[in-house]
Write a protein that holds these residues in place. Structure first.
Motif, mmCIF file in Angstrom:
data_model
loop_
_atom_site.group_PDB
_atom_site.id
_atom_site.type_symbol
_atom_site.label_atom_id
_atom_site.label_comp_id
_atom_site.label_asym_id
_atom_site.label_seq_id
_atom_site.Cartn_x
_atom_site.Cartn_y
_atom_site.Cartn_z
ATOM 1 N N VAL A 72 0.854 -1.191 0.000
ATOM 2 C CA VAL A 72 0.000 0.000 0.000
ATOM 3 C C VAL A 72 0.889 1.240 0.000
ATOM 4 C CG1 VAL A 72 -1.753 1.319 1.243
ATOM 5 C CG2 VAL A 72 -1.842 -1.188 1.249
ATOM 6 N N HIS A 73 0.687 2.099 -0.979
ATOM 7 C CA HIS A 73 1.375 3.385 -1.039
ATOM 8 C C HIS A 73 0.381 4.493 -0.699
ATOM 9 C CE1 HIS A 73 4.662 1.860 -4.042
ATOM 10 N NE2 HIS A 73 4.728 1.280 -2.855
ATOM 11 N N VAL A 74 0.781 5.375 0.189
ATOM 12 C CA VAL A 74 -0.088 6.499 0.560
ATOM 13 C C VAL A 74 0.087 7.611 -0.468
ATOM 14 C CG1 VAL A 74 -0.661 8.199 2.338
ATOM 15 C CG2 VAL A 74 0.094 5.892 2.993
ATOM 16 N N THR A 75 -1.009 8.085 -1.010
ATOM 17 C CA THR A 75 -0.980 9.140 -2.020
ATOM 18 C C THR A 75 -1.950 10.254 -1.624
ATOM 19 O OG1 THR A 75 -2.685 8.040 -3.355
ATOM 20 C CG2 THR A 75 -0.373 7.532 -3.865
ATOM 21 N N ALA A 76 -1.857 11.350 -2.360
ATOM 22 C CA ALA A 76 -2.755 12.490 -2.144
ATOM 23 C C ALA A 76 -3.160 13.050 -3.497
ATOM 24 C CB ALA A 76 -2.080 13.571 -1.304
ATOM 25 N N SER A 77 -4.433 13.288 -3.677
ATOM 26 C CA SER A 77 -4.960 13.921 -4.882
ATOM 27 C C SER A 77 -5.704 15.184 -4.487
ATOM 28 C CB SER A 77 -5.927 12.994 -5.628
ATOM 29 O OG SER A 77 -5.274 11.845 -6.094
ATOM 30 N N VAL A 78 -5.683 16.176 -5.370
ATOM 31 C CA VAL A 78 -6.343 17.446 -5.074
ATOM 32 C C VAL A 78 -7.265 17.823 -6.223
ATOM 33 C CG1 VAL A 78 -6.045 19.852 -4.407
ATOM 34 C CG2 VAL A 78 -4.270 18.184 -3.832
ATOM 35 N N PHE A 79 -8.543 17.897 -5.926
ATOM 36 C CA PHE A 79 -9.498 18.470 -6.871
ATOM 37 C C PHE A 79 -9.470 19.976 -6.633
ATOM 38 C CE2 PHE A 79 -10.538 14.106 -7.045
ATOM 39 C CZ PHE A 79 -11.109 13.900 -8.299
ATOM 40 N N LEU A 80 -8.857 20.649 -7.591
ATOM 41 C CA LEU A 80 -8.480 22.049 -7.422
ATOM 42 C C LEU A 80 -9.428 22.937 -8.224
ATOM 43 C CD1 LEU A 80 -6.165 23.697 -6.072
ATOM 44 C CD2 LEU A 80 -4.929 23.520 -8.232
ATOM 45 N N PHE A 81 -10.003 23.931 -7.553
ATOM 46 C CA PHE A 81 -10.985 24.805 -8.181
ATOM 47 C C PHE A 81 -10.545 26.266 -8.077
ATOM 48 C CE2 PHE A 81 -13.291 20.990 -7.197
ATOM 49 C CZ PHE A 81 -14.193 20.836 -8.239
ATOM 50 N N ALA A 82 -11.064 27.070 -8.986
ATOM 51 C CA ALA A 82 -10.857 28.516 -8.939
ATOM 52 C C ALA A 82 -12.102 29.185 -9.483
ATOM 53 C CB ALA A 82 -9.630 28.933 -9.748
ATOM 54 N N ARG A 83 -12.380 30.370 -8.944
ATOM 55 C CA ARG A 83 -13.520 31.150 -9.407
ATOM 56 C C ARG A 83 -13.064 32.054 -10.551
ATOM 57 N NH1 ARG A 83 -18.350 32.636 -6.741
ATOM 58 N NH2 ARG A 83 -17.575 32.089 -4.666
ATOM 59 N N PHE A 84 -13.649 31.859 -11.709
ATOM 60 C CA PHE A 84 -13.400 32.708 -12.865
ATOM 61 C C PHE A 84 -14.593 33.662 -12.972
ATOM 62 C CE2 PHE A 84 -10.163 29.741 -13.506
ATOM 63 C CZ PHE A 84 -9.357 30.096 -14.578
ATOM 64 N N GLY A 85 -14.479 34.811 -12.325
ATOM 65 C CA GLY A 85 -15.618 35.706 -12.248
ATOM 66 C C GLY A 85 -16.722 35.070 -11.428
ATOM 67 N N SER A 86 -17.882 34.822 -12.039
ATOM 68 C CA SER A 86 -19.007 34.228 -11.312
ATOM 69 C C SER A 86 -19.075 32.720 -11.475
ATOM 70 C CB SER A 86 -20.321 34.852 -11.809
ATOM 71 O OG SER A 86 -20.506 34.590 -13.189
ATOM 72 N N ALA A 87 -18.179 32.115 -12.256
ATOM 73 C CA ALA A 87 -18.244 30.681 -12.548
ATOM 74 C C ALA A 87 -17.006 29.961 -12.035
ATOM 75 C CB ALA A 87 -18.385 30.459 -14.058
ATOM 76 N N TRP A 88 -17.207 28.706 -11.650
ATOM 77 C CA TRP A 88 -16.111 27.890 -11.148
ATOM 78 C C TRP A 88 -15.505 27.044 -12.269
ATOM 79 C CZ3 TRP A 88 -14.017 28.334 -6.436
ATOM 80 C CH2 TRP A 88 -14.755 28.999 -5.443
ATOM 81 N N ARG A 89 -14.202 26.812 -12.160
ATOM 82 C CA ARG A 89 -13.519 25.897 -13.066
ATOM 83 C C ARG A 89 -12.622 24.970 -12.246
ATOM 84 N NH1 ARG A 89 -11.875 29.190 -18.631
ATOM 85 N NH2 ARG A 89 -13.981 29.949 -19.090
ATOM 86 N N MET A 90 -12.355 23.800 -12.797
ATOM 87 C CA MET A 90 -11.525 22.794 -12.128
ATOM 88 C C MET A 90 -10.224 22.627 -12.900
ATOM 89 S SD MET A 90 -12.534 18.864 -11.107
ATOM 90 C CE MET A 90 -11.745 17.966 -12.448
ATOM 91 N N CYS A 91 -9.148 22.409 -12.177
ATOM 92 C CA CYS A 91 -7.829 22.268 -12.773
ATOM 93 C C CYS A 91 -7.564 20.815 -13.156
ATOM 94 C CB CYS A 91 -6.774 22.742 -11.778
ATOM 95 S SG CYS A 91 -5.083 22.634 -12.391
ATOM 96 N N VAL A 92 -7.073 20.627 -14.381
ATOM 97 C CA VAL A 92 -6.587 19.315 -14.800
ATOM 98 C C VAL A 92 -5.186 19.498 -15.379
ATOM 99 C CG1 VAL A 92 -8.826 18.239 -15.200
ATOM 100 C CG2 VAL A 92 -7.737 19.525 -17.045
ATOM 101 N N ILE A 93 -4.371 18.475 -15.197
ATOM 102 C CA ILE A 93 -3.009 18.487 -15.737
ATOM 103 C C ILE A 93 -2.891 17.387 -16.789
ATOM 104 C CG2 ILE A 93 -2.016 19.427 -13.620
ATOM 105 C CD1 ILE A 93 -0.999 16.565 -13.013
ATOM 106 N N ALA A 94 -1.941 17.564 -17.689
ATOM 107 C CA ALA A 94 -1.698 16.566 -18.737
ATOM 108 C C ALA A 94 -0.295 15.990 -18.550
ATOM 109 C CB ALA A 94 -1.847 17.205 -20.109
ATOM 110 N N PRO A 95 -0.143 14.964 -17.715
ATOM 111 C CA PRO A 95 1.189 14.375 -17.513
ATOM 112 C C PRO A 95 1.641 13.606 -18.749
ATOM 113 C CG PRO A 95 -0.470 13.106 -16.355
ATOM 114 C CD PRO A 95 -1.175 14.303 -16.919
ATOM 115 N N ARG A 96 2.866 13.152 -18.705
ATOM 116 C CA ARG A 96 3.477 12.513 -19.871
ATOM 117 C C ARG A 96 2.812 11.186 -20.236
ATOM 118 N NH1 ARG A 96 7.521 14.815 -16.959
ATOM 119 N NH2 ARG A 96 7.805 12.923 -15.718
ATOM 120 N N ILE A 97 2.106 10.552 -19.291
ATOM 121 C CA ILE A 97 1.535 9.229 -19.554
ATOM 122 C C ILE A 97 0.288 9.304 -20.422
ATOM 123 C CG2 ILE A 97 2.468 8.237 -17.446
ATOM 124 C CD1 ILE A 97 -0.274 8.618 -16.149
ATOM 125 N N GLY A 98 -0.187 10.493 -20.741
ATOM 126 C CA GLY A 98 -1.365 10.621 -21.587
ATOM 127 C C GLY A 98 -2.614 10.868 -20.769
ATOM 128 N N GLY A 99 -3.629 11.462 -21.438
ATOM 129 C CA GLY A 99 -4.851 11.789 -20.723
ATOM 130 C C GLY A 99 -4.645 12.962 -19.794
#
Length: 332
Positions: A5-32
């Motif tokens: 078992v490896h302990v990991t951490a994930s972050v669903f990261l949000f920011a307010r763009f004016g009146s609307a919210w957006r979520m951050c996604v990254i594109a690592p080298r493994i694809g997707g």
């Protein structure tokens, strides 16, 4: 199932763009695309790993949010993982066989999503909720992202709003009048010491606001109401003689904006002011400078082709061209 078992951490990261919210996604080298995250290193807590991974992968310094608490719960809730999930993982550089990731799932916010503080390791973008189904993301990320878009507004809001402070509101309004009285004085009445008097007003207001921030935090809508909150922003906007303090004000104002406690246009205008003071191009085109002919024109703008899109998102009611035209039409 393996007992590794490896302990990991994930972050669903949000920011307010004016009146609307957006979520951050990254594109690592493994694809997707993925939510930011990674392994918890020796000596780290999951919270520390979450913040480190966000900074490394996106260039942003995030704030982790506390999990939801019942309405009216009277005590501060400490930011922590919202969920812990055991996720089957394929062999990788840390384990030669299939194993488990015991993933600590955090929810975080970025207050200034257009101004990362460091160079990201991976391509990063901010996506609205409607775009999630079309992304190349894991199914569990889609399910969690959809659910979190439904609650991010309440999760990011002020948990224990301050009581309205009538005396502070009145003092802010008084100081706004002082600020405007010297700035809007007709040119014929300014006299030789006009710039000196304006500097004195700004220094006095800056020193006063510094004490307020140290004692009370940012005076936002909840604390002083919209009219006096405008005065908070105006004092910070005119604190050019103390650029470090002005940047501190921006960080606090941006956090208030994320919490729905400040005007998005105020956060945008102070963002432009601070960026220019540090030699960076502005984002929203709100700051004007005389051109070679002495005509007021926008100071340099980052990605000018999309400035009107940003202005619309943050609630400005004029395009850049309309703003410049109206600005130049005013007799200054």
């Amino acid at each position: 199932m393996t007992d590794v078992v490896h302990v990991t951490a994930s972050v669903f990261l949000f920011a307010r763009f004016g009146s609307a919210w957006r979520m951050c996604v990254i594109a690592p080298r493994i694809g997707g695309e993925l939510a930011p995250g990674g392994h918890v290193d020796d000596g780290e807590s999951p919270e520390q790993a979450a913040l480190r991974e966000v900074l490394e992968e996106t260039g942003h310094r995030a704030r982790l949010l506390a999990p939801p608490a019942p309405a009216g719960y009277p005590h501060p809730v400490v930011p922590s993982a919202w969920h812990v999930a055991d996720i089957s993982a394929s062999a990788d550089s840390r384990a030669p066989h299939r194993h488990l990731h015991r993933d600590h799932i955090f929810v975080g916010v970025v207050d200034r999503p257009l101004s990362p503080g460091a160079e990201p390791e991976h391509p990063t973008r901010w996506v609205p909720a409607a775009d999630l189904p079309a992304l190349d993301i894991p199914h569990d990320t889609l399910v969690m992202g959809r659910a979190l878009f439904e609650v991010i507004e309440s999760a990011a809001a002020l948990r224990l709003p301050p009581a309205y402070d009538e005396a502070l509101a009145a003092e802010l309004l008084r100081r706004k009048e002082t600020d405007q009285a010297v700035r809007l004085l007709p040119a014929a009445e300014r006299g030789e010491d006009w710039a000196v008097r304006m500097g004195q007003v700004d220094r006095d207001n800056t020193a006063w606001l510094r004490e307020v921030l140290a004692d009370r935090g940012w005076p936002g809508w909840a604390m002083v109401g919209p009219r006096a909150a405008l005065s908070s922003w105006l004092i910070a906007q005119h604190a050019d003689l103390d650029p470090d303090f002005q940047k501190q004000c921006l960080e606090l104002l941006a956090a208030a904006f994320t919490a729905g406690d400040a005007d998005p246009c105020h956060a945008a205008m102070l963002e432009d002011r601070v960026r220019l003071s540090r030699g960076r191009p502005q984002l929203f085109g709100t700051q004007m400078r005389p051109d070679a002919d002495g005509v007021e024109a926008p100071a340099p703008i980052e990605d000018p082709a999309t400035v009107d899109e940003r202005r619309a998102l943050w609630g400005f009611d004029q395009s850049l061209a309309e703003y410049v035209q109206s600005f130049q039409a005013v007799d200054r």
